[in-house]
Design a protein around this motif. Structure first.
Motif, mmCIF file in Angstrom:
data_model
loop_
_atom_site.group_PDB
_atom_site.id
_atom_site.type_symbol
_atom_site.label_atom_id
_atom_site.label_comp_id
_atom_site.label_asym_id
_atom_site.label_seq_id
_atom_site.Cartn_x
_atom_site.Cartn_y
_atom_site.Cartn_z
ATOM 1 N N ALA A 47 0.813 -1.219 0.000
ATOM 2 C CA ALA A 47 0.000 0.000 0.000
ATOM 3 C C ALA A 47 0.842 1.262 0.000
ATOM 4 O O ALA A 47 0.348 2.345 -0.333
ATOM 5 C CB ALA A 47 -0.928 0.011 1.218
ATOM 6 N N THR A 49 3.539 4.279 -0.827
ATOM 7 C CA THR A 49 4.001 4.994 -2.020
ATOM 8 C C THR A 49 5.416 5.527 -1.839
ATOM 9 O O THR A 49 5.961 6.153 -2.751
ATOM 10 C CB THR A 49 3.071 6.178 -2.351
ATOM 11 O OG1 THR A 49 3.040 7.086 -1.241
ATOM 12 C CG2 THR A 49 1.666 5.702 -2.668
ATOM 13 N N GLY A 56 2.178 0.958 -4.010
ATOM 14 C CA GLY A 56 1.206 2.006 -4.307
ATOM 15 C C GLY A 56 -0.198 1.512 -4.565
ATOM 16 O O GLY A 56 -0.987 2.177 -5.238
ATOM 17 N N THR A 58 -4.138 0.641 -4.018
ATOM 18 C CA THR A 58 -5.266 1.265 -3.329
ATOM 19 C C THR A 58 -6.342 0.219 -3.049
ATOM 20 O O THR A 58 -6.260 -0.919 -3.524
ATOM 21 C CB THR A 58 -5.866 2.399 -4.179
ATOM 22 O OG1 THR A 58 -6.317 1.856 -5.436
ATOM 23 C CG2 THR A 58 -4.823 3.482 -4.454
ATOM 24 N N ASN A 86 -6.581 -4.373 -7.287
ATOM 25 C CA ASN A 86 -6.267 -3.134 -6.554
ATOM 26 C C ASN A 86 -5.672 -2.102 -7.499
ATOM 27 O O ASN A 86 -4.728 -2.406 -8.235
ATOM 28 C CB ASN A 86 -5.278 -3.405 -5.428
ATOM 29 C CG ASN A 86 -5.834 -4.319 -4.353
ATOM 30 O OD1 ASN A 86 -5.703 -5.538 -4.439
ATOM 31 N ND2 ASN A 86 -6.448 -3.748 -3.341
ATOM 32 N N ASP A 89 -2.166 4.113 -6.582
ATOM 33 C CA ASP A 89 -2.250 5.461 -6.041
ATOM 34 C C ASP A 89 -1.612 6.469 -7.000
ATOM 35 O O ASP A 89 -0.552 6.229 -7.579
ATOM 36 C CB ASP A 89 -1.535 5.509 -4.687
ATOM 37 C CG ASP A 89 -1.837 6.770 -3.902
ATOM 38 O OD1 ASP A 89 -1.397 7.854 -4.338
ATOM 39 O OD2 ASP A 89 -2.498 6.662 -2.857
ATOM 40 N N GLU A 90 -2.258 7.615 -7.160
ATOM 41 C CA GLU A 90 -1.749 8.665 -8.050
ATOM 42 C C GLU A 90 -0.349 9.115 -7.654
ATOM 43 O O GLU A 90 0.491 9.417 -8.515
ATOM 44 C CB GLU A 90 -2.717 9.855 -8.027
ATOM 45 C CG GLU A 90 -2.362 10.969 -8.982
ATOM 46 C CD GLU A 90 -3.407 12.071 -8.993
ATOM 47 O OE1 GLU A 90 -3.022 13.231 -8.771
ATOM 48 O OE2 GLU A 90 -4.596 11.759 -9.201
ATOM 49 N N GLU A 91 -0.060 9.153 -6.352
ATOM 50 C CA GLU A 91 1.261 9.564 -5.889
ATOM 51 C C GLU A 91 2.344 8.600 -6.376
ATOM 52 O O GLU A 91 3.479 9.010 -6.647
ATOM 53 C CB GLU A 91 1.294 9.650 -4.365
ATOM 54 C CG GLU A 91 0.557 10.845 -3.795
ATOM 55 C CD GLU A 91 1.126 12.167 -4.317
ATOM 56 O OE1 GLU A 91 2.371 12.295 -4.338
ATOM 57 O OE2 GLU A 91 0.334 13.040 -4.711
#
Length: 226
Positions: A47, A49, A56, A58, A86, A89-91
């Motif tokens: 999970a 980043t 990363g 989600t 899953n 994440d944008e980051e």
């Protein structure tokens, strides 16, 4: 030879006694089939980043099926197969491309978990029972495909597949021998080959290698048993 024969007869008698005991105690169908669905919540490095092995991932969804072989009313062998998807994440994408914003498509982490193990269950009310399960098996994973553009440059990463040993633990509640609510923890660490490419006006750079990806998810599932 006499000792070997005596030992063989003793073992045979013990096995017969166990089988007779199982048959005598069994008060439920010997085989049941169940289906589940719910949430897949990534944990740890999967999970993250920012960690060295960040995935990363989600929150996503899961679906699965269980085949339950009852040995005695409190003990079963459980074979299961579950699927989880899953997003990313944008980051994580921004860290990968080194940009503050982007446009394009980002795929999902996909994991398949064929597992087998032992379940202990006990009644806590007229129609309610609780159960605990421990399993081992495989994690079959696919990494997300990335194809994004930022500042006139294009960044792509191909999806690859990998596998590893996996283990899982779960606990839950069964109602009326029919409906289940379960919390399940699954974990493995596959090693993925990766290929990342950055291209723009007059340049193309390609990076390849391998990387371990610790993969742990918590499934919150509801299901039905037939």
């Amino acid at each position: 030879m006499t000792i070997i024969r005596l030992l063989s007869k003793t073992i045979l008698l013990v096995l017969m006694a166990v089988l007779v005991s199982f048959r005598a105690e069994a008060q439920v169908p010997s085989v049941k089939f169940g289906v589940t669905g719910g949430l897949a919540l990534p944990t740890g490095d999967f999970a993250s980043t920012s960690s060295a092995q960040a995935g990363g991932a989600t929150a996503g969804f899961s679906a699965g099926a269980n085949l339950i072989f009852s040995l005695v009313p409190t003990l079963s062998v459980v074979g299961s197969f579950s699927f989880a998807s899953n997003g990313v994440d944008e980051e994580m994408v921004k860290n990968l491309t080194g940009t503050s914003s982007y446009s394009g498509d980002v795929g999902s982490w996909t994991t398949l978990w064929p597992m087998a193990g032992i379940r202990y269950s006990t009644g806590v009310g007229p129609v309610v029972s609780v159960f605990l399960t421990a399993q081992g098996g495989l994690l079959l994973g696919s990494s997300p495909e990335v194809d994004v553009t930022s500042g006139g440059n294009r960044y792509t990463s191909k999806s690859t597949s990998a596998s590893s040993f996996a283990y899982g633990f779960s606990g839950g509640v069964m109602i009326a021998n029919k409906f289940t609510v379960e919390l399940r923890v699954l974990s493995g660490q596959p090693e993925y080959d990766f290929e990342f490419q950055a291209s723009g006006s007059g340049f193309t750079s390609t990076f390849t290698g391998t990387a371990d990806q610790p993969t742990s998810i918590i499934q919150l599932n509801a299901g039905i048993v037939f």
